[in-house]
Design a protein around this motif. Structure first.
Motif, PDB file in Angstrom:
ATOM      1  N   THR A  43       0.830  -1.214   0.000  1.00  0.00           N
ATOM      2  CA  THR A  43       0.000   0.000   0.000  1.00  0.00           C
ATOM      3  C   THR A  43       0.861   1.259   0.000  1.00  0.00           C
ATOM      4  O   THR A  43       0.543   2.234  -0.681  1.00  0.00           O
ATOM      5  N   LYS A  44       1.961   1.243   0.738  1.00  0.00           N
ATOM      6  CA  LYS A  44       2.845   2.417   0.772  1.00  0.00           C
ATOM      7  C   LYS A  44       3.506   2.648  -0.579  1.00  0.00           C
ATOM      8  O   LYS A  44       3.607   3.793  -1.041  1.00  0.00           O
ATOM      9  N   ILE A  45       3.942   1.582  -1.225  1.00  0.00           N
ATOM     10  CA  ILE A  45       4.561   1.714  -2.551  1.00  0.00           C
ATOM     11  C   ILE A  45       3.545   2.253  -3.550  1.00  0.00           C
ATOM     12  O   ILE A  45       3.862   3.136  -4.352  1.00  0.00           O
ATOM     13  N   ALA A  46       2.311   1.742  -3.488  1.00  0.00           N
ATOM     14  CA  ALA A  46       1.265   2.231  -4.392  1.00  0.00           C
ATOM     15  C   ALA A  46       1.026   3.719  -4.190  1.00  0.00           C
ATOM     16  O   ALA A  46       0.909   4.484  -5.163  1.00  0.00           O
ATOM     17  N   VAL A  47       0.964   4.158  -2.944  1.00  0.00           N
ATOM     18  CA  VAL A  47       0.750   5.581  -2.655  1.00  0.00           C
ATOM     19  C   VAL A  47       1.925   6.408  -3.168  1.00  0.00           C
ATOM     20  O   VAL A  47       1.741   7.439  -3.824  1.00  0.00           O
ATOM     21  N   MET A  48       3.150   5.960  -2.909  1.00  0.00           N
ATOM     22  CA  MET A  48       4.328   6.718  -3.363  1.00  0.00           C
ATOM     23  C   MET A  48       4.400   6.792  -4.885  1.00  0.00           C
ATOM     24  O   MET A  48       4.869   7.789  -5.435  1.00  0.00           O
ATOM     25  N   GLN A  49       3.922   5.769  -5.585  1.00  0.00           N
ATOM     26  CA  GLN A  49       3.951   5.770  -7.046  1.00  0.00           C
ATOM     27  C   GLN A  49       2.834   6.605  -7.662  1.00  0.00           C
ATOM     28  O   GLN A  49       3.010   7.167  -8.731  1.00  0.00           O
ATOM     29  N   GLN A  50       1.701   6.676  -6.987  1.00  0.00           N
ATOM     30  CA  GLN A  50       0.528   7.341  -7.559  1.00  0.00           C
ATOM     31  C   GLN A  50       0.335   8.783  -7.105  1.00  0.00           C
ATOM     32  O   GLN A  50      -0.414   9.527  -7.737  1.00  0.00           O
ATOM     33  N   PHE A  51       0.976   9.177  -6.011  1.00  0.00           N
ATOM     34  CA  PHE A  51       0.767  10.494  -5.431  1.00  0.00           C
ATOM     35  C   PHE A  51       2.075  11.268  -5.366  1.00  0.00           C
ATOM     36  O   PHE A  51       3.134  10.670  -5.204  1.00  0.00           O
TER      37      PHE A  51
END
Length: 169
Positions: free
Chosen positions: A25-33
């Protein structure tokens, strides 16, 4: 290996699952935001990407950098202690075992962030009626809180059983 099967370490998969979900979830947030980007999901819940250089509620976040190593050391000590406790806990003590593993997985997730980035990635952002905005948090934080709740519940139930046992004697 026999000790592994009969202790709380048999549930270590739960800690690993928490760590994996937290990091995905953290990687997804860092990639998308971009940092501080926010997307409103409901009137009381946003996904907001922030860095937390401190501990819970950004405690000591503006302390000049030493806190990174302080909280890293605390997390390493907690992981060692929780692993020891799991090895000493009987597998049949499910609530306690689940609690220790949730805390272990959460501590490992936030430790990884501190070691890799120098801060913890937070993104779950709630507004609570009559309170206001709650500090952003992540999956690891939720696991730590739920794990602590399990440990407290186990202590309460164990105490209740002891009182009932004492009254019957």
């Amino acid at each position: 290996m026999n000790k592994f099967k009969h202790t709380g370490l048999a549930w270590i998969w739960l800690a690993i699952l928490v760590l994996i979900l937290d990091q995905i979830t953290k990687i997804a947030v860092m990639q998308q935001f971009e940092l501080y980007d926010s997307v409103q999901i409901t009137s009381y819940f946003n996904l907001t990407y922030v860095h937390n250089y401190g501990a819970a509620f950004s405690f000591l976040a503006d302390s000049g950098g030493w806190q990174r190593w302080f909280f890293t050391a605390i997390a390493v000590a907690a992981i060692i202690l929780l692993t020891y406790w799991l090895a000493q806990t009987e597998r049949k003590q499910k609530i306690l075992t689940v609690g220790f593993n949730l805390i272990l997985g959460g501590a490992a997730g936030n430790l990884y962030d501190r070691a890799a980035y120098g801060y913890v990635v937070d993104f779950l952002d709630f507004t609570i009626p009559l309170y206001g905005r709650w500090p952003a948090f992540n999956i690891a934080d939720m696991a730590i809180v739920m794990g602590a709740g399990c440990v407290l519940l186990d202590a309460f139930l164990a105490n209740k059983e002891q009182v009932a046992h004492d009254k019957s004697n």
